[in-house]
Design a protein around this motif. Structure first.
Motif, mmCIF file in Angstrom:
data_model
loop_
_atom_site.group_PDB
_atom_site.id
_atom_site.type_symbol
_atom_site.label_atom_id
_atom_site.label_comp_id
_atom_site.label_asym_id
_atom_site.label_seq_id
_atom_site.Cartn_x
_atom_site.Cartn_y
_atom_site.Cartn_z
ATOM 1 N N THR A 146 0.821 -1.213 0.000
ATOM 2 C CA THR A 146 0.000 0.000 0.000
ATOM 3 C C THR A 146 0.853 1.261 0.000
ATOM 4 O OG1 THR A 146 -0.079 0.156 2.417
ATOM 5 C CG2 THR A 146 -1.755 -1.218 1.347
ATOM 6 N N GLY A 147 2.149 1.139 0.336
ATOM 7 C CA GLY A 147 3.010 2.301 0.475
ATOM 8 C C GLY A 147 3.163 2.744 1.908
ATOM 9 N N GLU A 148 2.422 2.110 2.814
ATOM 10 C CA GLU A 148 2.497 2.451 4.234
ATOM 11 C C GLU A 148 3.369 1.467 5.018
ATOM 12 O OE1 GLU A 148 -1.987 4.400 4.626
ATOM 13 O OE2 GLU A 148 -1.676 2.300 5.150
ATOM 14 N N GLU A 149 3.895 0.471 4.343
ATOM 15 C CA GLU A 149 4.647 -0.578 5.029
ATOM 16 C C GLU A 149 6.030 -0.100 5.463
ATOM 17 O OE1 GLU A 149 1.619 -2.267 2.356
ATOM 18 O OE2 GLU A 149 3.294 -0.897 2.013
ATOM 19 N N THR A 150 6.543 -0.736 6.500
ATOM 20 C CA THR A 150 7.909 -0.523 6.966
ATOM 21 C C THR A 150 8.648 -1.844 6.846
ATOM 22 O OG1 THR A 150 7.169 1.163 8.531
ATOM 23 C CG2 THR A 150 9.345 0.222 8.899
ATOM 24 N N LEU A 151 9.734 -1.858 6.080
ATOM 25 C CA LEU A 151 10.422 -3.120 5.836
ATOM 26 C C LEU A 151 11.004 -3.720 7.104
ATOM 27 C CD1 LEU A 151 10.696 -1.521 2.868
ATOM 28 C CD2 LEU A 151 11.869 -3.668 2.398
ATOM 29 N N ALA A 152 11.418 -2.880 8.049
ATOM 30 C CA ALA A 152 11.963 -3.403 9.301
ATOM 31 C C ALA A 152 10.916 -4.187 10.074
ATOM 32 C CB ALA A 152 12.500 -2.259 10.160
ATOM 33 N N GLU A 153 9.645 -3.758 9.984
ATOM 34 C CA GLU A 153 8.568 -4.455 10.675
ATOM 35 C C GLU A 153 8.018 -5.614 9.850
ATOM 36 O OE1 GLU A 153 5.663 -1.508 11.569
ATOM 37 O OE2 GLU A 153 6.806 -0.632 13.214
ATOM 38 N N GLY A 154 8.442 -5.716 8.607
ATOM 39 C CA GLY A 154 7.923 -6.741 7.717
ATOM 40 C C GLY A 154 8.857 -7.905 7.502
ATOM 41 N N GLY A 155 9.718 -8.190 8.480
ATOM 42 C CA GLY A 155 10.588 -9.352 8.380
ATOM 43 C C GLY A 155 11.976 -9.062 7.845
ATOM 44 N N PHE A 156 12.290 -7.778 7.655
ATOM 45 C CA PHE A 156 13.605 -7.425 7.120
ATOM 46 C C PHE A 156 14.398 -6.547 8.077
ATOM 47 C CE2 PHE A 156 11.064 -8.189 3.250
ATOM 48 C CZ PHE A 156 11.844 -9.168 2.639
#
Length: 365
Positions: A273-283
């Motif tokens: 969506t463009g609101e994601e944070t990669l650090a919170e998404g498993g990276f």
């Protein structure tokens, strides 16, 4: 359904408090309920194209009418109720959507920017992936990205563990996720004893949503958790382990152990969506390594002092996962740019509507 809220009954389908919202951190819910003093809370348990089914207890449901503006073509779809949302009812008419505590969203298919809410007010997301040809670590990472910023806890559930001898190998492939505190469970979806490993996330009052591709075993897992064959299941194709959509719409169901389960149709497209944070998404580990690079604008290719390349070369991190990180990072940035444009357009539309409303002459009596 009753006119007076039965909060113990509401708690059985996920109401987060023993009574009405009463504390400072619940002020937004208090304000919404105060605006509609004659309304009662209910939870959306089914979402259809033309209507909703809502409930105010484990055995009470009603076909509810939605607000007229929600049916307008240009109304943002993510601002309409989704399965898991709490709404306020007057009679059989929904009059308000209560604020979401958590949500799982994706970018809707198509060229124009839209968000789609998969489920709302969930505590845990079971990311279901079969241990057959469906097994795809890169798709799991994409799901984790979408889940990460929504406030719910992700749990990776590997189904069909009885059909392969490579379960431990699959878990080893996902070891970098486990190191970040993401729970991994391998189960035989047909065996209640095996599925019991998921019970820690299925306590009374908790809400869990199942996400995954068609044929991953979501409906089989749902039937085992329910203790009955309520959801239709199909065989999968032998060449790619994909199945047809056996679940045709999202639905919330109370489980015998006291939790609520939301089953969802398989999703082929998983756009950020463009609101994601990669650090919170498993990276988080890759993001931490990138911060250690010698140059702030390091592209992680051939630059000297690149901590990411060094970790790959030393076998500390898998290169294919890093490549997927770069791909998802670009997708998130592109979606964020579209989101900014859409937000600006929406703000302008509302200013224009407000000016038109202010310019209307009052009616003569």
């Amino acid at each position: 359904m009753t006119d007076t809220p039965d909060y113990p009954a509401l708690q059985t389908i996920g109401w987060p408090w023993p009574g009405p919202p009463a504390t400072a951190d619940q002020a937004d819910w208090q304000a919404a309920m105060a605006t509609h003093p004659l309304a009662r809370p209910a939870r959306v348990i089914e979402q259809h194209r033309t209507h909703y089914v809502v409930a105010d207890g484990p055995d009470a449901s009603i076909k509810a009418e939605s607000l007229p503006e929600w049916q307008r073509p240009r109304f943002p779809s993510h601002e309409r109720p989704a399965v898991g949302d709490w709404v306020l009812l007057e009679g059989v008419r929904i009059v308000a959507l209560l604020p979401r505590r958590t949500s799982i969203k994706r970018g809707a298919a198509g060229e124009h920017y839209h968000q789609q809410v998969i489920a709302a007010n969930v505590d845990t997301v079971f990311i279901v992936c079969g241990l057959d040809a469906d097994f795809n670590p890169r798709r799991i990472e994409r799901y984790l990205l979408l889940v990460g910023g929504g406030g719910a806890e992700p749990v990776v559930v590997l189904t069909k563990a009885d059909q392969t001898e490579y379960t431990e190998d699959a878990l080893a492939v996902l070891e970098e996720l486990k190191a970040q505190g993401i729970a991994l469970r391998a189960v035989n979806g047909l065996d209640p004893a095996s599925v019991a490993t998921l019970h820690p996330w299925l306590g009374a009052g908790h809400t869990v949503v199942l996400v995954g591709s068609s044929g991953a075993g979501k409906s089989t897992l749902t039937n085992t958790l329910l203790g009955e064959q309520r959801m239709k299941t199909n065989t999968v194709r032998s060449n790619d382990s994909r199945g047809r959509h056996t679940t045709t719409h999202r639905a919330l169901m109370p489980l015998p152990m006291g939790a609520c389960l939301i089953d969802t149709p398989g999703m082929r497209e998983l756009k950020p969506t463009g609101e994601e944070t990669l650090a919170e998404g498993g990276f988080a580990d890759i993001e931490a390594l990138a911060a250690q690079c010698r140059f702030r604008n390091c592209l992680h290719q051939q630059e000297p002092g690149c901590a990411v390349r060094a970790a790959i070369e030393e076998g500390e991190i898998e290169e294919t996962r890093v490549l997927n990180y770069f791909k998802l990072k670009e997708e998130v940035a592109a979606a964020a740019a579209k989101l900014a444009v859409r937000q600006a357009e929406t703000a302008q539309e509302r200013r224009t509507a407000a000016r038109r409303g202010a310019g209307k002459a009052p009616r003569r009596r």
